[in-house]
Each structure stands twice: as structure tokens, then as C-alpha cells.
Design an enzyme around this catalytic site. Structure first.
Site, mmCIF file in Angstrom:
data_model
loop_
_atom_site.group_PDB
_atom_site.id
_atom_site.type_symbol
_atom_site.label_atom_id
_atom_site.label_comp_id
_atom_site.label_asym_id
_atom_site.label_seq_id
_atom_site.Cartn_x
_atom_site.Cartn_y
_atom_site.Cartn_z
ATOM 1 N N ALA A 257 -17.658 39.169 31.261
ATOM 2 C CA ALA A 257 -18.384 40.337 31.766
ATOM 3 C C ALA A 257 -19.864 40.211 31.462
ATOM 4 O O ALA A 257 -20.243 39.793 30.367
ATOM 5 C CB ALA A 257 -17.841 41.617 31.145
ATOM 6 N N ASP A 258 -20.670 40.560 32.434
ATOM 7 C CA ASP A 258 -22.097 40.708 32.176
ATOM 8 C C ASP A 258 -22.403 42.106 31.659
ATOM 9 O O ASP A 258 -23.337 42.290 30.890
ATOM 10 C CB ASP A 258 -22.896 40.428 33.447
ATOM 11 C CG ASP A 258 -23.107 38.944 33.653
ATOM 12 O OD1 ASP A 258 -24.210 38.474 33.377
ATOM 13 O OD2 ASP A 258 -22.157 38.254 34.052
#
Length: 388
Positions: A257-258
Site C-alpha cells: 500500500a502507498d
């Protein structure tokens, strides 16, 4: 720790592996200024939310260590550091780790006690604190990744009661391993831990168009680690789940995940959302692996996440090593070729947002979070200090 290193650092010197040259060539760029770090991040020679934050922090540290700050008074020194951090933040605003690192470092320099010090002594103390805080970001990341791997493997074991006769197959997207972090990785770290604990049957990695982080980087890491793995295009996932789920015991899609926002909506590499939809349709667990630094409790839903638009050439052109007539690869040559009519319009978002409804678990270094009775993720128990 894997022998693969995306980042090589000693105080005053930073080298970053140019991931655009992988898998055929290992080349490290020396990064000694914020401008060089900005270019490295923007051009995606380094990528992955944790690695981006680490490179930005360490580049600023190297710059300061080597005397870039000519300011003298405490206020001016802090103002200079702020300007460098603000500049670096713009290289990848989607990556919440970078924003967290910027805020941490700004807070650090403001917390330095300078009363009774000369201007020169105060400046030295501020820079020293900045460098030490940056180095701690690097050291902490590896510990975090090992913990994510352990918690993720434990959760899957609890879900499936895995035995030697029922080892699981998983899929991952983009690159979330040693090349995206300081080592071990997040989503790929869970896969490594599954392998190490004898729970993994096989791993599938998606090509991850348009930048091919899956085929260029994740496939490279899986081969390097000796993990049994197969590469597929992004468009093959549905057919794979339908035709091979039972035969190969496909149990989970594991992604990084960013940014994870307050309700669990997750921004990650483009193509993540479609995998989540497909996983839900086929009864396959969908897991997000992310350090708590990637959780943005100030943003309520994914609708408020800024999505970066990438350049059109990523879809219409491609680079690679030259394949000779006999099938051998000439790693000394790299060519760029057009793969589409250059006049075609292009829409190229770098990320998409997966709604929390499609996510079964979010794995952090502090534990695994599942949805509450209201169908949303709640991170209060995991990190109460962020909710005060």
C-alpha cells in the site's frame, strides 16, 4: 536479510539501485543532493513507499552532512531544512510514508535544545539530530517488515490451518520486497515468511503494467530467493482464479500500500482494485500489507486521496535489453521501442483505490486488523496515540 539491497548507506554517502535497469543490470546511482533524490523518486529509479521515504530522508541527511546548509541562526537553519523537505515531498505526494517522514524530521529539528549554544553549536546539534532521525527510519523499516511477515503468515495459518498437505498458493502485485524497502519487504515479506515456515506452495506475480514492476522486479526477487513462482499478465488473474484455485489451493492475494486511510480504503499500484474485485468474486482472501506509517488517519475515505497521473510514454513505449538472434540477452545494450501509435490518447493513473469492502485484512508491524461489525477497519486499538 536478502542480499538484494535497494539502498546502500553510510553516513555522508548514499547509493540507490537504479531499478529501471533491472533485471539485467545492477547499477547504483550516488545520491548526494535533494535534487538527485527528487529525480530518482520521480523517475521511479527507486519506488515503494518505504524506500521512497528512506531515500528522501537519507539524501537530505547526506546533503546536510556535506555542508549544503549555509544558514547560521537556528531559525534560518530550520527554515532551510523545511524547504528541502517540502521540495522532496513533492516527488511522490501519494506515498504517505514520505509525508510521515517529512513531518517527523520537521518535528525532530524543532525539538533540539539550543538554549545557551552559539549559532554554530546550535546548527551542529540540529543537523546531528536530523541525521540520526533519518538513520533511525532506515533501521526501523527492516524490523517492521520482519514483523509484518510474521503477522501475515500467522493470520493465513489461522484462516486455513495449513499443513504439509495443504500448503497455499498466493498472488502478489507490483513490487513490495527488498527492492521497495530496506529489506525483506511487506507483501513479499509475508510470502518470504510463508516460504520460510513451510506454508507456501507457489506464488504468482502479476506483470503490473504499465511500468512492469512485477515482471522486472518481483519476478527477479522471487527467482533470486528460490521461491517457486510464476509470472502472469494482469489480465490473466480472473482465468487463473477460476481454473486453478482448487487445484493449486489459491488462498490469498497479498498487496502492499502507498496509503491506507482511516476507514481502510487503500491506494496502491494501478491494477490492485481489479484484483480485489476478482478475489472477492472467487472467494479468495485479499490482504494489504503496510507499516503503520502508511496509515493516514487524517483522511477519512479513499475519495480524498490524490492520484498521480503518469506520463503517456509509459503506455506507448517500452525499454529493455536487446535479445540476440540466438535468444541470448545482450545486457550491454538497452533500447526503447514504440508499442502503440504515438498519436493515441492516454489515461495513465499511477495508482487506484481499493474500497475497504474488498479487503479482508490489513497487516501491520503491530498486528493484523480485520473489519469491525460496521464493516470498516478501526485502527484505534493498534495505534491509540494517533487518535488522541
Amino acid at each position: 536479510m536478502s542480499a538484494l539491497e535497494a539502498i546502500k548507506y553510510s553516513r555522508g554517502k548514499l547509493e540507490v539501485l537504479d531499478q529501471l535497469r533491472l533485471p539485467h543490470e545492477h547499477h547504483y546511482d550516488e545520491v548526494s543532493t535533494s535534487e538527485e533524490a527528487f529525480d530518482c523518486i520521480k523517475a521511479m529509479r527507486v519506488r515503494g513507499a518505504p524506500a521512497i521515504a528512506i531515500v528522501a530522508a537519507l539524501a537530505a541527511s547526506v546533503e546536510l552532512h556535506n555542508g549544503s546548509c549555509t544558514a547560521t541562526g537556528t531559525e534560518d537553519v530550520i527554515k532551510y531544512i523545511d524547504s528541502r523537505l517540502d521540495y522532496l515531498y513533492e516527488s511522490r505526494p501519494t506515498a504517505v510514508d514520505l509525508g510521515n517522514a517529512v513531518r517527523l524530521l520537521k518535528k525532530t529539528v524543532r525539538g533540539v535544545k539550543t538554549e545557551g549554544l552559539t549559532d554554530a553549536e546550535a546548527k551542529e546539534a540540529i543537523i546531528k539530530a536530523f541525521i540520526e532521525a533519518s538513520e533511525e527510519i532506515l533501521a526501523k523499516d527492516l524490523k517492521t517488515n520482519k514483523s509484518i511477515g510474521a503477522f501475515g503468515a500467522k493470520w493465513l495459518q489461522e484462516q486455513y490451518k495449513i499443513t504439509d498437505d495443504s500448503k497455499i498458493t498466493v498472488m502478489t502485485h507490483c513490487n513490495t520486497g527488498s527492492l521497495a524497502t530496506s529489506g525483506h519487504g511487506t507483501a513479499l515479506g509475508i510470502i518470504r515468511t510463508l516460504r520460510d515456515e513451510g506454508l507456501l506452495r507457489h506464488a504468482y506475480c502479476t506483470e503490473t503494467r504499465p511500468y512492469n514492476q512485477g515482471s522486472r522486479l518481483t519476478a527477479f526477487e522471487l527467482v533470486h530467493e528460490g521461491i517457486p513462482a510464476t509470472l502472469v499478465t494482469d489480465s490473466m488473474a480472473a482465468a487463473l482464479f477460476r481454473l486453478r484455485k482448487a487445484e493449486e489451493n489459491i488462498a490469498a492475494v497479498i498487496v502492499g500500500a502507498d496509503r491506507v486511510v482511516r476507514n481502510g480504503d487503500t491506494a496502491n499500484k494501478i491494477g490492485t482494485y481489479q484484483l480485489a474485485v476478482l478475489a472477492k468474486h472467487h472467494g479468495i482472501k485479499f490482504m494489504v500489507a503496510a507499516p503503520t506509517t502508511s496509515i493516514d488517519v487524517d483522511t477519512e475515505t479513499g475519495d480524498d486521496i490524490e492520484i498521480e497521473q503518469r506520463k503517456r510514454e509509459e503506455l506507448t513505449q517500452i525499454s529493455g535489453a536487446v535479445v540476440n538472434a540466438d535468444g541470448s540477452i545482450d545486457t550491454s545494450k538497452s533500447v526503447r521501442v514504440a508499442i502503440a501509435d504515438q498519436r493515441i490518447g492516454v489515461w495513465n493513473p499511477g495508482f487506484d483505490v481499493t474500497p475497504h469492502e474488498y479487503i479482508d485484512a490489513i497487516v501491520t508491524e503491530k498486528g493484523t486488523v480485520v473489519k469491525g461489525e460496521d464493516g470498516k477497519f478501526h485502527f484505534e486499538d493498534l495505534m491509540p496515540e494517533r487518535f488522541q
